[in-house]
Design a protein around this motif. Structure first.
Motif, mmCIF file in Angstrom:
data_model
loop_
_atom_site.group_PDB
_atom_site.id
_atom_site.type_symbol
_atom_site.label_atom_id
_atom_site.label_comp_id
_atom_site.label_asym_id
_atom_site.label_seq_id
_atom_site.Cartn_x
_atom_site.Cartn_y
_atom_site.Cartn_z
ATOM 1 N N UNK A 32 0.981 -0.897 0.005
ATOM 2 C CA UNK A 32 0.083 -0.024 0.050
ATOM 3 C C UNK A 32 1.048 1.264 0.129
ATOM 4 N N UNK A 33 1.105 1.745 -1.235
ATOM 5 C CA UNK A 33 2.135 3.002 -1.289
ATOM 6 C C UNK A 33 3.437 2.378 -0.968
ATOM 7 N N UNK A 34 4.363 2.815 -0.289
ATOM 8 C CA UNK A 34 5.535 2.250 -0.059
ATOM 9 C C UNK A 34 5.564 1.436 1.147
ATOM 10 N N UNK A 35 4.395 0.972 1.711
ATOM 11 C CA UNK A 35 4.456 0.051 2.703
ATOM 12 C C UNK A 35 4.205 -1.307 2.103
ATOM 13 N N UNK A 36 5.181 -2.448 2.822
ATOM 14 C CA UNK A 36 5.096 -3.790 2.540
ATOM 15 C C UNK A 36 5.019 -4.554 3.716
ATOM 16 N N UNK A 37 4.175 -4.712 4.211
ATOM 17 C CA UNK A 37 4.010 -5.528 5.592
ATOM 18 C C UNK A 37 4.506 -6.913 5.597
ATOM 19 N N UNK A 38 4.313 -7.560 4.476
ATOM 20 C CA UNK A 38 4.703 -9.006 4.499
ATOM 21 C C UNK A 38 6.202 -8.933 4.335
ATOM 22 N N UNK A 39 6.964 -8.001 3.949
ATOM 23 C CA UNK A 39 8.439 -8.185 4.207
ATOM 24 C C UNK A 39 8.842 -7.848 5.660
#
Length: 503
Positions: free
Chosen positions: A61-68
């Motif tokens: 979502x935008x620059x956020x990648x929680x899976x990482x």
């Protein structure tokens, strides 16, 4: 009755067994090999490396990648290898045993978390190895919670490090916990944050919270009324506001080696609920840089490895089984060689023959039992909290029961093959029903009846109480009385069967 004739017969049996290489191997070498293999198995099983495949389709979502963040938390855990996969490769990699499990993040993982506050992820395991399947689920669950807790706290600025003790597996399921709370918080200027924490725990659902007084904590866990106890100290609220630290203590019993899957699931569930409740309780506290410290302690088995917890069962079962085999086969050989007929024409009486055989077999049985115990203590370094001499006394009692059971069963066999066939009839049911692999309380009622009719049930219970809990012989008096009753019955039955054979 002549003691000299009894000793003479016993000495002949001992001398004959010493000359037999097969008997020598059965007494000394084979039990040591079996103990070594089991010791390696239970030591290696606690340090096994789990390989988890990651399918990351998350678009972020935008620059956020929680899976990482979740994958990073996975890598931070010990004894784990993370490999990247495509969704199409998951099933084949599991079938080929290249991975132990896989966690799949869909395209909307981050968006679902941040927008809908919902976590969607799939965990796939091969299914035939219950231990590894439970380990994969626990590690993936803990990594997800740790990553999302850190992300959702955002500007709150406190990190959460939970170190929880073992959860008792008794009646634990992965959907229900019974937690005791000892609340000693004195608050700060009328503010008592511990009440908020307890309220948030109750809000988690599938959780029973019981209020405790100081003396009740240890006893409630020992009596298995609780899965664990949460101790909130008197400075809980003060530490949060003045020291920016959350200090909690969780108490539980040592893990049950018979049900590791339930233990791991319960541990993961408790960790999740504590973290969620702590985050919710601190959400209105206008402080930054909090550190959450959860100290852990156990009532029994502190610092014990899986082998140490399983050793009481191994000592009882291995000694009982090998002594039974040795006595049954050797006694049958005496009958086959016509020894009884030659003894009957000598001055020795029938009662002296019975006592001589019992004494001769008991000497080797005691030696074998002590070899097994010594191998466990000095080679496998098994920890014993209680008195080693109490363990020796119990081993001797188990030996007496096993020797006479072997003599009794051997009188019904015509050859060695028939003697060995008593093993699945008398030994295997005891191994499966004596509480070694799963708690007796979890068995169906009709099987519990059979469990309490078997001597190994009481031997294992007494050995565990002494070796793990540090109790004395007086504390396991009921087990000792029952084993003595078994011994008396077995001596009477073996004497009757031997006397009938001599007539």
């Amino acid at each position: 009755m002549s003691p000299l004739r009894i000793l003479s017969l016993a000495r002949r049996i001992i001398t004959q067994c010493l000359r037999d290489k097969r008997t020598f191997g059965l007494i000394i070498i084979v039990p040591s090999i079996v103990m070594a293999l089991l010791g390696y198995f239970y030591t290696a099983s606690t340090t096994q490396v789990v390989t988890i495949g990651v399918v990351n389709e998350d678009l972020g979502l935008g620059s956020v990648m929680l899976s990482h963040d979740v994958v990073d938390k996975l890598r931070e855990q010990g004894n784990i290898t993370v490999v990247e996969l495509s969704r199409a490769d998951v099933n084949q990699s599991l079938k080929d045993k290249k991975i132990d499990g896989a966690i799949i993040f869909g395209p909307g993982f981050t968006e679902d978390v941040l927008v809908d506050q919902t976590v969607y992820a799939s965990i796939v395991t091969e299914g035939t190895d219950q231990g590894k399947s439970a380990s994969v689920n626990m590690k993936a669950h803990n990594a997800t919670i740790a990553a999302l807790t850190s992300a959702m706290q955002g500007g709150a600025g406190f990190s959460m490090n939970l170190s929880l003790p073992a959860m008792p597996a008794g009646n634990l399921t992965n959907t229900s916990l019974r937690i005791g709370v000892l609340n000693q918080d004195e608050g700060l200027d009328g503010i008592i944050l511990s009440d908020t924490l307890i309220y948030e725990l109750l809000e988690q659902g599938n959780l029973t919270v019981v209020s405790l007084e100081g003396p009740d904590v240890n006893q409630s866990i020992k009596d298995k009324k609780l899965n664990a106890a949460l101790v909130i100290g008197p400075d809980f609220t003060r530490d949060i506001y003045e020291e920016h630290a959350v200090n909690l203590s969780v108490m539980a019993m040592a893990p049950d080696p018979r049900n590791i899957s339930a233990y791991q699931q319960g541990l993961s569930l408790l960790s999740s609920k504590l973290q969620n409740a702590t985050v919710a309780a601190l959400s209105n506290v206008k402080k930054n840089d909090f550190t959450v410290n959860v100290d852990s302690s156990v009532i029994y088995g502190d610092g014990f490895a899986m082998l140490d917890l399983f050793a009481p069962y191994l000592l009882g079962v291995i000694a009982f089984a090998f002594i039974f085999i040795f006595t049954g086969v050797t006694f049958l050989r005496e009958r086959s060689f016509g020894t009884f007929e030659r003894l009957l024409v000598s001055p020795i009486t029938r009662s002296e023959i019975i006592l001589g055989y019992m004494l001769g077999f008991s000497v080797f049985a005691i030696i074998q039992s002590m070899i097994i115990l010594a191998f466990a203590v000095f080679v496998l370094n098994v920890k014993i909290v209680g008195n080693i001499y109490d363990v020796v006394a119990l081993q001797l009692l188990v030996t007496l029961v096993s020797v006479n059971l072997g003599i009794f069963c051997s009188s019904f066999a015509k050859n060695e093959l028939q003697a060995v066939q008593f093993i699945p009839l008398l030994i295997l049911p005891q191994i499966f029903l004596d509480g070694m692999f799963w708690p007796i309380s979890t068995l169906p009622n009709y099987l519990q009846v059979f469990s309490y009719l078997m001597p190994l049930t009481y031997a294992n219970d007494a050995l565990q109480n002494i070796m793990v809990r540090g109790l004395g012989l007086g504390d396991v008096l009921i087990d000792i009385v029952v084993l003595l009753a078994f011994a008396v019955v077995m001596v009477a039955l073996s004497a009757l069967s031997l006397n009938k054979r001599l007539q």
